[in-house]
Design a protein around this motif. Structure first.
Motif, PDB file in Angstrom:
ATOM      1  N   GLN A 118      44.501  24.352  93.449  1.00 21.55           N
ATOM      2  CA  GLN A 118      45.290  25.177  92.789  1.00 21.55           C
ATOM      3  C   GLN A 118      44.602  25.987  91.915  1.00 21.55           C
ATOM      4  OE1 GLN A 118      48.178  24.665  94.294  1.00 21.55           O
ATOM      5  NE2 GLN A 118      47.424  23.119  95.404  1.00 21.55           N
ATOM      6  N   LYS A 119      43.358  25.625  91.507  1.00 20.77           N
ATOM      7  CA  LYS A 119      42.890  26.442  90.594  1.00 20.77           C
ATOM      8  C   LYS A 119      41.979  27.774  91.402  1.00 20.77           C
ATOM      9  CE  LYS A 119      42.052  22.621  87.323  1.00 20.77           C
ATOM     10  NZ  LYS A 119      40.712  21.742  86.876  1.00 20.77           N
ATOM     11  N   ARG A 120      42.129  28.922  90.806  1.00 21.60           N
ATOM     12  CA  ARG A 120      41.429  29.935  91.590  1.00 21.60           C
ATOM     13  C   ARG A 120      39.989  30.185  91.345  1.00 21.60           C
ATOM     14  NH1 ARG A 120      44.597  32.758  95.134  1.00 21.60           N
ATOM     15  NH2 ARG A 120      43.536  34.588  94.468  1.00 21.60           N
ATOM     16  N   LEU A 121      39.234  29.140  91.859  1.00 16.91           N
ATOM     17  CA  LEU A 121      37.785  29.119  91.986  1.00 16.91           C
ATOM     18  C   LEU A 121      37.382  28.895  93.406  1.00 16.91           C
ATOM     19  CD1 LEU A 121      37.342  26.619  88.956  1.00 16.91           C
ATOM     20  CD2 LEU A 121      36.974  29.259  88.933  1.00 16.91           C
ATOM     21  N   ARG A 122      36.128  29.475  93.741  1.00 19.93           N
ATOM     22  CA  ARG A 122      35.420  29.115  94.836  1.00 19.93           C
ATOM     23  C   ARG A 122      35.212  27.866  95.305  1.00 19.93           C
ATOM     24  NH1 ARG A 122      34.381  34.127  97.329  1.00 19.93           N
ATOM     25  NH2 ARG A 122      33.084  32.936  98.930  1.00 19.93           N
ATOM     26  N   GLY A 123      35.047  27.209  96.383  1.00 19.09           N
ATOM     27  CA  GLY A 123      34.918  26.052  96.667  1.00 19.09           C
ATOM     28  C   GLY A 123      33.449  25.883  97.471  1.00 19.09           C
ATOM     29  N   SER A 124      32.885  24.639  97.479  1.00 19.14           N
ATOM     30  CA  SER A 124      31.847  24.688  98.189  1.00 19.14           C
ATOM     31  C   SER A 124      31.891  23.706  99.440  1.00 19.14           C
ATOM     32  CB  SER A 124      30.668  23.908  97.237  1.00 19.14           C
ATOM     33  OG  SER A 124      30.384  24.572  96.077  1.00 19.14           O
ATOM     34  N   VAL A 125      30.749  23.652 100.146  1.00 20.56           N
ATOM     35  CA  VAL A 125      30.969  22.964 101.616  1.00 20.56           C
ATOM     36  C   VAL A 125      29.532  22.128 101.787  1.00 20.56           C
ATOM     37  CG1 VAL A 125      32.366  24.439 102.576  1.00 20.56           C
ATOM     38  CG2 VAL A 125      29.849  24.998 102.984  1.00 20.56           C
ATOM     39  N   LEU A 126      29.845  21.098 102.182  1.00 23.08           N
ATOM     40  CA  LEU A 126      28.523  19.969 102.609  1.00 23.08           C
ATOM     41  C   LEU A 126      28.226  20.118 104.386  1.00 23.08           C
ATOM     42  CD1 LEU A 126      26.731  18.007 101.794  1.00 23.08           C
ATOM     43  CD2 LEU A 126      28.005  16.239 102.227  1.00 23.08           C
ATOM     44  N   VAL A 127      27.037  20.611 104.736  1.00 19.93           N
ATOM     45  CA  VAL A 127      26.908  20.614 106.013  1.00 19.93           C
ATOM     46  C   VAL A 127      26.113  19.552 106.555  1.00 19.93           C
ATOM     47  CG1 VAL A 127      25.595  22.090 107.606  1.00 19.93           C
ATOM     48  CG2 VAL A 127      26.335  23.309 105.553  1.00 19.93           C
ATOM     49  N   GLY A 128      26.805  19.113 107.799  1.00 20.10           N
ATOM     50  CA  GLY A 128      26.229  17.994 108.614  1.00 20.10           C
ATOM     51  C   GLY A 128      25.930  18.313 109.838  1.00 20.10           C
ATOM     52  N   TYR A 129      24.865  17.728 110.486  1.00 15.49           N
ATOM     53  CA  TYR A 129      24.380  17.898 111.978  1.00 15.49           C
ATOM     54  C   TYR A 129      24.337  16.704 112.551  1.00 15.49           C
ATOM     55  CZ  TYR A 129      22.658  22.841 111.461  1.00 15.49           C
ATOM     56  OH  TYR A 129      22.627  24.178 111.296  1.00 15.49           O
ATOM     57  N   LYS A 130      24.842  16.949 114.024  1.00 18.36           N
ATOM     58  CA  LYS A 130      24.752  16.039 114.980  1.00 18.36           C
ATOM     59  C   LYS A 130      23.806  16.448 116.201  1.00 18.36           C
ATOM     60  CE  LYS A 130      26.984  12.466 117.861  1.00 18.36           C
ATOM     61  NZ  LYS A 130      26.214  11.136 117.081  1.00 18.36           N
ATOM     62  N   ILE A 131      22.568  16.082 116.307  1.00 21.02           N
ATOM     63  CA  ILE A 131      21.491  16.730 117.512  1.00 21.02           C
ATOM     64  C   ILE A 131      21.756  15.647 118.704  1.00 21.02           C
ATOM     65  CG2 ILE A 131      19.376  17.425 117.670  1.00 21.02           C
ATOM     66  CD1 ILE A 131      20.240  18.537 115.229  1.00 21.02           C
ATOM     67  N   PHE A 132      21.894  16.563 119.590  1.00 19.68           N
ATOM     68  CA  PHE A 132      21.877  16.189 121.147  1.00 19.68           C
ATOM     69  C   PHE A 132      20.650  16.268 121.876  1.00 19.68           C
ATOM     70  CE2 PHE A 132      26.362  17.842 120.656  1.00 19.68           C
ATOM     71  CZ  PHE A 132      27.057  16.203 120.374  1.00 19.68           C
ATOM     72  N   HIS A 133      20.137  17.430 121.496  1.00 10.39           N
ATOM     73  CA  HIS A 133      18.429  17.799 122.108  1.00 10.39           C
ATOM     74  C   HIS A 133      17.994  18.735 121.088  1.00 10.39           C
ATOM     75  CE1 HIS A 133      15.780  20.400 124.328  1.00 10.39           C
ATOM     76  NE2 HIS A 133      15.558  19.231 124.817  1.00 10.39           N
ATOM     77  N   TYR A 134      16.803  18.222 120.709  1.00 14.02           N
ATOM     78  CA  TYR A 134      16.164  18.793 119.700  1.00 14.02           C
ATOM     79  C   TYR A 134      14.576  19.312 120.167  1.00 14.02           C
ATOM     80  CZ  TYR A 134      13.881  19.855 115.033  1.00 14.02           C
ATOM     81  OH  TYR A 134      13.097  20.598 114.190  1.00 14.02           O
ATOM     82  N   PRO A 135      14.626  20.839 120.468  1.00 20.62           N
ATOM     83  CA  PRO A 135      13.423  21.306 120.763  1.00 20.62           C
ATOM     84  C   PRO A 135      12.083  21.200 119.884  1.00 20.62           C
ATOM     85  CG  PRO A 135      14.757  23.274 120.136  1.00 20.62           C
ATOM     86  CD  PRO A 135      15.456  21.596 119.996  1.00 20.62           C
ATOM     87  N   LYS A 136      10.838  21.140 120.468  1.00 16.71           N
ATOM     88  CA  LYS A 136       9.668  20.987 119.808  1.00 16.71           C
ATOM     89  C   LYS A 136       9.341  22.191 118.995  1.00 16.71           C
ATOM     90  CE  LYS A 136       4.874  20.068 120.468  1.00 16.71           C
ATOM     91  NZ  LYS A 136       3.809  19.600 121.372  1.00 16.71           N
ATOM     92  N   GLN A 137       9.083  22.067 117.615  1.00 13.30           N
ATOM     93  CA  GLN A 137       8.786  23.258 116.875  1.00 13.30           C
ATOM     94  C   GLN A 137       7.765  22.633 115.975  1.00 13.30           C
ATOM     95  OE1 GLN A 137      12.382  25.143 114.629  1.00 13.30           O
ATOM     96  NE2 GLN A 137      13.451  23.232 115.425  1.00 13.30           N
ATOM     97  N   HIS A 138       7.098  23.885 115.409  1.00 16.62           N
ATOM     98  CA  HIS A 138       6.000  23.505 114.223  1.00 16.62           C
ATOM     99  C   HIS A 138       6.442  24.105 112.953  1.00 16.62           C
ATOM    100  CE1 HIS A 138       3.963  23.713 118.295  1.00 16.62           C
ATOM    101  NE2 HIS A 138       3.117  23.045 117.911  1.00 16.62           N
ATOM    102  N   ILE A 139       6.642  23.245 112.104  1.00 16.77           N
ATOM    103  CA  ILE A 139       7.466  23.558 110.832  1.00 16.77           C
ATOM    104  C   ILE A 139       6.277  23.565 109.715  1.00 16.77           C
ATOM    105  CG2 ILE A 139       8.947  22.572 109.164  1.00 16.77           C
ATOM    106  CD1 ILE A 139      10.374  23.083 111.962  1.00 16.77           C
ATOM    107  N   THR A 140       6.658  24.880 108.965  1.00 12.36           N
ATOM    108  CA  THR A 140       5.685  24.883 107.732  1.00 12.36           C
ATOM    109  C   THR A 140       6.894  24.810 106.459  1.00 12.36           C
ATOM    110  OG1 THR A 140       4.989  26.791 109.133  1.00 12.36           O
ATOM    111  CG2 THR A 140       4.329  26.690 106.529  1.00 12.36           C
ATOM    112  N   LEU A 141       6.235  23.765 105.656  1.00 15.21           N
ATOM    113  CA  LEU A 141       7.025  23.290 104.600  1.00 15.21           C
ATOM    114  C   LEU A 141       6.701  24.078 103.344  1.00 15.21           C
ATOM    115  CD1 LEU A 141       7.671  19.453 104.961  1.00 15.21           C
ATOM    116  CD2 LEU A 141       9.027  21.404 105.620  1.00 15.21           C
TER     117      LEU A 141
END
Length: 403
Positions: free
Chosen positions: A222-245
């Motif tokens: 009811q308050k005129r403020l932008r809301g936020s969302v929480l993202v969640g994933y369910k993985i069925f098949h994960y392709p191979k990757q080389h991750i840089t953190l």
């Protein structure tokens, strides 16, 4: 109602039902579907004498359906589209951000290519009382779950969970590598449901929902403020990757991969091959007034081109700007993160397989004073930990800029 259905009705004034009856009783009748702005019926009757209209307003109470109401869950069928659009309106008014679902014709035309819908019916009368959908992401083999609505009288019967189970089966049969959901943080119901169906929380986007979102019987909207969302994933098949953190976010990203039970194959950052050309672009969503900058690799004149993009987006007066950085074999990722931090970007999380089936780090920058701070309801311990990390990162970046 579908505009094409309205325009295709033959006018037979001798008939006494439907639009024929309306045409017979009035002098002018017109209909327009205005999408999120509503539906406009113009009905004009010219009278030969003064006429007063008095209206008596009475409270309408809707009786909940009994717990043993038989429910059928099935895939979308042609003809379901009007009932789906009606359910969206009953739950969100005209505030739902996916405007296509206010147009029955678009719902029908996009089925099986961009949208995959599941509906729930009351077995007693075959009335559609629930809807859940997969919305395909254009440049990756993943889909977003959403557009979940249940007719108010049928809430509390477990309809959402029944549709969720059918939706997971549909996603596997279509062949998606993963599905994800953006759980609105005005309440914990979507968060709990996602976790109970095996989703792993990965990111928290502040200000993702516009300030005009309304949810039936929810005071936080009811308050005129932008809301936020929480993202969640369910993985069925994960392709191979080389991750840089990136060094700044290494620990929280590592924890995110561990929570999702995904392999984290790291590559060293010692070989910094600089690309000849910068590859970054942005997308703008006018309905949410947000923008996303996608960064695939670092190159010459990166700072200058990024600054140009940010200038263009600020000219649009975006409330939120997000930056998505490719984590796959990106040796200059620390440089990019540092540059973005200097432009007030702070942590969001990880978006698995977001573009071209590769993982992306997401950062965010506020450009509005109307991003809600108290309308953030967390259910899981990791959500609370992630929210605290984001607040700390935002505060730290602001302090460093002041110095």
């Amino acid at each position: 109602m579908a505009a094409d259905k309205y325009s295709s009705i033959p006018i037979k004034l001798e008939k006494e039902h439907g639009f024929n009856r309306i045409y017979k009783l009035v002098d002018q009748f017109d209909y327009k579907n205005l999408g999120k702005n509503g539906k406009k019926f113009s009905i004009i009757k010219y009278l030969k004498h003064p006429f007063e209209i008095s209206q008596k307003k009475e409270g309408v109470t809707q009786q909940r359906k009994p717990k043993d109401t038989p429910i059928i869950v099935r895939r979308y069928e042609v003809g379901d589209e009007e009932a789906i659009a009606r359910l969206i309106y009953q739950n969100y008014g005209y505030s739902y951000i996916k405007e296509s679902f206010y147009y029955p014709r678009k719902i029908r035309e996009l089925q099986g290519s961009k949208i995959f819908s599941i509906v729930a019916l009351d077995a007693n009368n075959n009335q559609i009382v629930g809807h859940f959908a997969l919305v395909k992401i254009p440049d990756s083999n993943i889909a977003e779950i959403g557009v979940v609505v249940v007719e108010p009288r049928y809430k509390g019967l477990g309809i959402m969970n029944k549709m969720f189970d059918a939706l997971l089966k549909e996603a596997k049969e279509v062949g998606f590598d993963a599905i994800f959901g953006e759980a609105i943080m005005y309440h914990i119901f979507s968060q709990k449901s996602n976790l109970s169906h095996g989703f792993s929380e990965t990111a928290l986007l502040l200000g993702r929902a516009p300030e005009d979102v309304t949810i039936d019987s929810n005071q936080l909207t009811q308050k005129r403020l932008r809301g936020s969302v929480l993202v969640g994933y369910k993985i069925f098949h994960y392709p191979k990757q080389h991750i840089t953190l990136p060094s700044r976010y290494r620990d929280i990203i590592t924890q995110t991969y561990q929570n999702a039970h995904l392999p984290l194959q790291l590559v060293p950052k010692n070989k910094e091959k600089t690309h000849r050309h910068v590859h970054l672009y942005y997308t703008y969503e006018p309905l949410t007034n947000t923008a996303t900058i996608v960064i695939d690799h670092y190159g010459k004149h990166f700072k200058h081109k990024l600054k140009l993009l940010l200038t263009q987006l600020r000219a649009k007066h975006c409330d939120m700007i997000y930056a998505e950085i490719n984590l796959n074999n990106f040796p200059q990722i620390d440089k990019v993160v540092k540059i973005l931090n200097k432009h007030n970007f702070f942590y969001v999380g990880v978006l698995f397989l977001k573009h071209k089936n590769q993982d992306y780090l997401c950062l965010q920058s506020k450009h509005s004073l109307y991003v809600g701070k108290k309308n953030l309801v967390c259910y899981s311990p990791f959500c609370k930990e992630l929210l605290e990390f984001i607040k700390t990162d935002e505060s730290s970046i602001k302090k460093n800029r002041i110095k």
